[in-house]
Scaffold this motif. Structure first.
Motif, short mmCIF file in Angstrom:
data_model
loop_
_atom_site.label_atom_id
_atom_site.label_comp_id
_atom_site.label_asym_id
_atom_site.label_seq_id
_atom_site.Cartn_x
_atom_site.Cartn_y
_atom_site.Cartn_z
N PHE A 88 0.86 -1.18 0.00
CA PHE A 88 0.00 0.00 0.00
C PHE A 88 0.89 1.23 0.00
CE2 PHE A 88 -2.42 -3.22 2.60
CZ PHE A 88 -3.07 -3.73 1.50
N PRO A 89 0.82 2.04 -1.07
CA PRO A 89 1.82 3.10 -1.25
C PRO A 89 1.76 4.17 -0.17
CG PRO A 89 0.42 2.86 -3.20
CD PRO A 89 -0.16 2.00 -2.14
N HIS A 90 0.60 4.30 0.50
CA HIS A 90 0.47 5.37 1.49
C HIS A 90 0.88 4.93 2.88
CE1 HIS A 90 -3.15 2.99 1.49
NE2 HIS A 90 -3.52 3.50 2.64
N LEU A 127 8.60 4.50 3.04
CA LEU A 127 7.43 4.28 2.18
C LEU A 127 7.83 3.41 1.00
CD1 LEU A 127 5.94 7.87 2.25
CD2 LEU A 127 4.82 5.80 3.07
N LEU B 165 -4.06 -4.21 -4.99
CA LEU B 165 -4.08 -3.48 -3.72
C LEU B 165 -5.29 -3.88 -2.88
CD1 LEU B 165 -2.96 0.12 -4.70
CD2 LEU B 165 -1.66 -1.65 -3.55
N GLN B 187 -5.93 5.99 -1.89
CA GLN B 187 -5.36 6.10 -3.24
C GLN B 187 -6.14 7.07 -4.12
OE1 GLN B 187 -2.44 4.62 -4.31
NE2 GLN B 187 -2.39 4.40 -2.10
N GLN B 258 3.92 11.93 -0.72
CA GLN B 258 3.57 10.54 -0.40
C GLN B 258 2.22 10.18 -1.00
OE1 GLN B 258 2.05 9.56 3.36
NE2 GLN B 258 2.27 11.60 4.19
#
Lengths: 344, 520
Positions: A88-90, A127, B165, B187, B258
């Motif tokens: 999860f990129p966040h 991250l 995801l 996202q 981010q």
């Protein structure tokens, strides 16, 4: 784990036909097949991410998919490592690992233990975007293992990595999984990967599990010529089988197993052949690999037949050299010619 | 970069400085005039506090509802198994083609005696509302015609989101809703924020809808006081610019690196999320939105229009001149905007010039400055600058206002176009032929053309729909479709307004289809 007679389809196009596999506790099973053969769909059926049209999936003693039963993916105790990692990129590396530990005691300790296990202990607060592809896959592995899944599913997890990195990550993952001892299914289209990682390998083609066995069983006793060619280089030449031996262009060869006498196709692996100075054949091409060399050899009195691939540790011949071909293996696999023709 | 970085041609730098100055002119002039208020500031300020509050309240409300509505609809048409979602995907974007004043006029004429809704309400024995004015109508109308600005980016993001995801979250123990909340929504946030920002800026800039619906925001105050009380006008204009700058800065800080969109694209055509028992509810919901935001306004305009054509009050031939005028100013603006910004895009991207970066900010800011502010500023700048008054109410000034207002759309597309010609391609072209002209014509231009065309198209679309700057700056007697609709509505010629509106909506729909929908 038992997967029995799964049928599944995408938008009404069938992709799996009675696919069945059995995976023993603690075993690493590799699902090998060309792209589009349905191996990933089978994996997704096991995870509960794709609904099967029919068939049963039993994990441990729990039936998770069967006619009339569908356990949601979040209740299956399945871990999954996706091709792209799917971090999860966040969320940071640690938050990603902790994601599946919600509500558990000692989640924090477990998180740092898992990151240490995959050698990413120093990256807890990073991250995903700041990690390399190999590092991301390690964190993803830690995340998948953290909730102690009953089965771990790996969906081509190394294919997005560079060639050099891939071998390294593959070895590390194999070692980690052996330490943990988790039951694992690895989906791959790469025969090297399947053979080096899998305790056993299931070969799939067109939605069917064609053959299941150890890597050496698959290589030495493939179920049909297609499997023979898919798991390694195969010379398929014509021969006449008399009940014990097959007469071929490279001599009379001992045949494994038995079958009706008659015309057969004979499987000879390149390392079962050797060339010596002679006159019956000519070298068409040489590929030099250092540890060995591969020759393309054309037998002169058999025009129209494909050339033979020969692998030898010595590389003493050049293109155009006249040679004789010798069989140096112990025995060969054959199929009656009609059957071989059918399965093409 | 190294091969081209050294030696930025002087003319490019000079051009960048000039463009930056021209684009910054309206804003700076407004500040300059507001600063001259001096001692009057206190009394003037008390007159604009109310409108400022209403502008902020309306923009926040519309921004919030449009973001919620747009996101919900995007999820339904992209991810769920909503019946006919391909069709809805197209239909639900179409309210975009209504300029806000046309949308507002459609509702008003529909509720007026003789209008479609008026008749409908009467026919079921109810009393039609006597007035449709103030906050709630403005909120509703602007939400209905701006939510596509959120739907489009959120739908694009949802489509690009790797399926792994959400699936990863499921396998790790989250329910469907839990996975959406913990993984998908974070996202989508950048796309929601970007769309919501557009809606906010659109709403504070809007003049047509609030004017027709009688909600006193800053833009309406500017229009009302521009001749009688310029202090109030310029202070309102200053506040609008500050508001736009503040909200843009906030959005920028709320979307740090981010949250930069994750560009990875999913491998699978994901199975649609089954809606189950709420499938019919969802279908009713999207139908209601399409009915209110698309079908009702079109039908309302059509009934007036058909009535007018039938009894001869409206002559289609009379629309030829406004239509041609609209096309003419639109095309001139589009071409000029692209020509002006392409050198700027080249110098920012290939030469990474700092001067050009400042100019780019000025150009981009032009979008956030409401059209009525740009028009107000240019009018008084022209009238008060010795030697420039001849330009007032001429084409060049009108076109200049358009270019300043919409140049940012051309710049965004031009930057994409310049990036479409990477250094390696230009270098290999250089090795193959020494002719710079040949390289430009055969290599660079063909690669840039799609980007430039879409930039020009976006400017054309915006210009065609523009109202307040046109009202203030158009040469006397020069009618465009917008001013024609406006005039006809103000004079109570609903049939004529309806017919012009249908033509404008059709034109805008055609351009929207070619530019936005065909690609998406």
């Amino acid at each position: 784990m038992n997967v029995t007679q799964i049928n599944a389809s995408h938008d009404a196009v069938p992709v799996l036909h009675d696919a069945s596999i059995v995976v023993e506790e603690g075993e690493m099973m590799a699902l090998l097949g060309p792209s589009g053969c349905g191996k990933t769909t089978l994996l997704r059926v096991i995870a509960g991410l794709h609904r099967a049209d029919s068939g049963t999936v039993v994990i441990g003693d729990q039936t998770v998919t069967s006619p009339g039963t569908f356990i949601n993916p979040e209740q299956r105790r399945v871990g999954m490592l996706f091709q792209d990692g799917a971090l999860f990129p966040h969320l940071t590396a640690a938050e990603n690992v902790r994601f599946g530990l919600r509500g558990r005691s000692a989640a924090k300790q477990r998180t740092s233990d898992m990151l240490d296990l995959v050698g990413m202990g120093g990256y807890a607060d990073r991250l995903p975007g700041t990690l390399s592809g190999g590092q991301q896959q390690r964190v993803a592995l830690a995340r998948a293992l953290a909730p102690e899944p009953a089965v771990l599913l790996l969906d081509e997890p190394f294919s997005a990595l560079d060639a050099g990195l891939r071998v390294q990550v593959r070895r590390d993952v194999k070692r980690i999984l052996a330490d943990v001892g988790v039951t694992t299914i690895l989906v791959t289209h790469d025969q090297d990967e399947a053979f080096s990682m899998g305790d056993r390998v299931a070969v799939m083609s067109d939605g069917i599990v064609v053959q299941e066995g150890t890597p050496s069983e698959l290589y030495e006793r493939p179920a049909n010529p297609w499997v023979a060619g898919f798991v390694g280089e195969a010379n398929l030449i014509d021969g006449q089988y008399d009940g014990t031996n097959a007469e071929t262009a490279v001599g009379s060869l001992v045949v494994r197993g038995d079958g009706p006498a008659g015309d057969v196709q004979v499987l000879i692996r390149p390392e079962q052949l050797a060339v010596v100075a002679g006159s019956a054949a000519v070298i068409d091409d040489v590929e030099y690999y250092g540890h060995d060399a591969r020759y393309d050899v054309r037998i002169l009195d058999r025009p129209g037949e494909p050339t033979l691939g020969v692998r030898m540790t010595l590389a003493e011949f050049q293109v155009g050299d006249r040679v004789d071909v010798k069989f140096v293996g112990s025995s060969v696999q054959t199929w009656p010619t009609e059957q071989a023709g059918d399965s093409d | 970069m190294s091969s081209t970085r050294s030696g930025t041609p002087n003319w490019l730098v000079g051009h960048a400085v000039l463009v930056g100055a021209v684009f910054a002119l309206p804003g700076l002039f407004v500040f300059f005039r507001a600063a001259q208020l001096g001692g009057d500031l206190g009394s003037t300020a008390s007159e604009v506090v109310g409108p400022l509050g209403r502008s902020v309240l309306l923009a926040l409300s519309v921004g919030a509802t449009a973001t919620a509505l747009g996101t919900m609809l995007a999820w339904l048409v992209v991810r769920s198994d909503l019946p006919g979602r391909r069709m809805w995907r197209l239909l639900l974007v179409l309210p975009l083609v209504f300029p806000s004043f046309v949308g507002a006029a459609a509702f008003l004429t529909s509720l007026a005696p003789g209008g479609l809704l008026h008749g409908l309400i009467e026919s079921v024995g109810l009393e039609p509302p006597r007035r449709f004015r103030g906050f709630f109508p403005a909120w509703m109308v602007l939400t209905l015609f701006t939510y596509p600005y959120v739907l489009l980016p959120v739908a694009a993001r949802l489509r690009a989101l790797p399926s792994s995801l959400e699936e990863g979250a499921r396998v790790l123990g989250r329910t469907r809703l839990g996975a959406i909340r913990s993984v998908t929504l974070p996202q989508l946030r950048p796309a929601m924020l970007a769309g919501g920002l557009l809606v906010f800026l659109y709403t504070i800039s809007d003049f047509g809808a609030v004017q027709l619906l009688g909600y006193d925001t800053l833009t309406r105050v500017i229009f009302a006081t521009r001749l009688s009380n310029r202090g109030v006008s310029f202070l309102s204009a200053t506040l609008l610019i500050l508001l736009a700058v503040a909200i843009s800065a906030w959005a920028r800080s709320a979307g740090p690196d981010q949250l930069r969109p994750d560009e990875r694209v999913g491998r699978f055509e994901r199975p649609a999320e089954p809606l189950g028992s709420i499938r019919l509810v969802a279908l009713g919901f999207v139908s209601a939105v399409a009915l209110v935001a698309l079908v009702a306004p079109v039908l309302s305009l059509l009934t007036w229009s058909i009535r007018g054509l039938a009894d001869g009050r409206v002559d289609l031939g009379e629309l030829a001149v406004p239509l041609l005028n609209t096309a003419f100013v639109g095309i001139v603006t589009a071409i000029l905007a692209v020509v002006v910004v392409v050198p700027l895009a080249v110098v920012t991207i290939r030469h990474r010039s700092k001067v050009a970066n400042v100019s780019s900010v000025a150009v981009t800011g032009g979008f956030a400055v409401p059209g009525i502010v740009i028009a107000l500023s240019l009018v008084f700048w022209a009238l008060n600058t010795p030697g420039f008054s001849f330009i007032y109410q001429t084409f060049p000034l009108l076109i200049l206002a358009y270019v300043i207002h919409f140049g940012s759309q051309a710049l965004g597309a031009a930057e994409i176009a310049v990036r479409a010609v990477p250094d390696e391609i230009r270098e290999s072209g250089r090795l193959l032929t020494p002719s710079r002209w040949l390289r430009r014509r055969q290599v660079e231009f063909p690669l840039m053309r799609p980007g430039l065309a879409s930039g020009a198209g976006l400017v054309l679309l915006s210009t065609v729909k523009e109202l307040p700057a046109t009202l203030l700056l158009a040469p006397i007697g020069f009618e465009t479709l917008s001013t024609e609709i406006w005039g006809a509505y103000e004079d109570g010629f609903y049939a004529s307004a309806g017919t012009s509106s249908i033509v404008l909506v059709a034109l805008s729909g055609l351009l929207t289809w070619a530019l936005v929908l065909r690609r998406a």
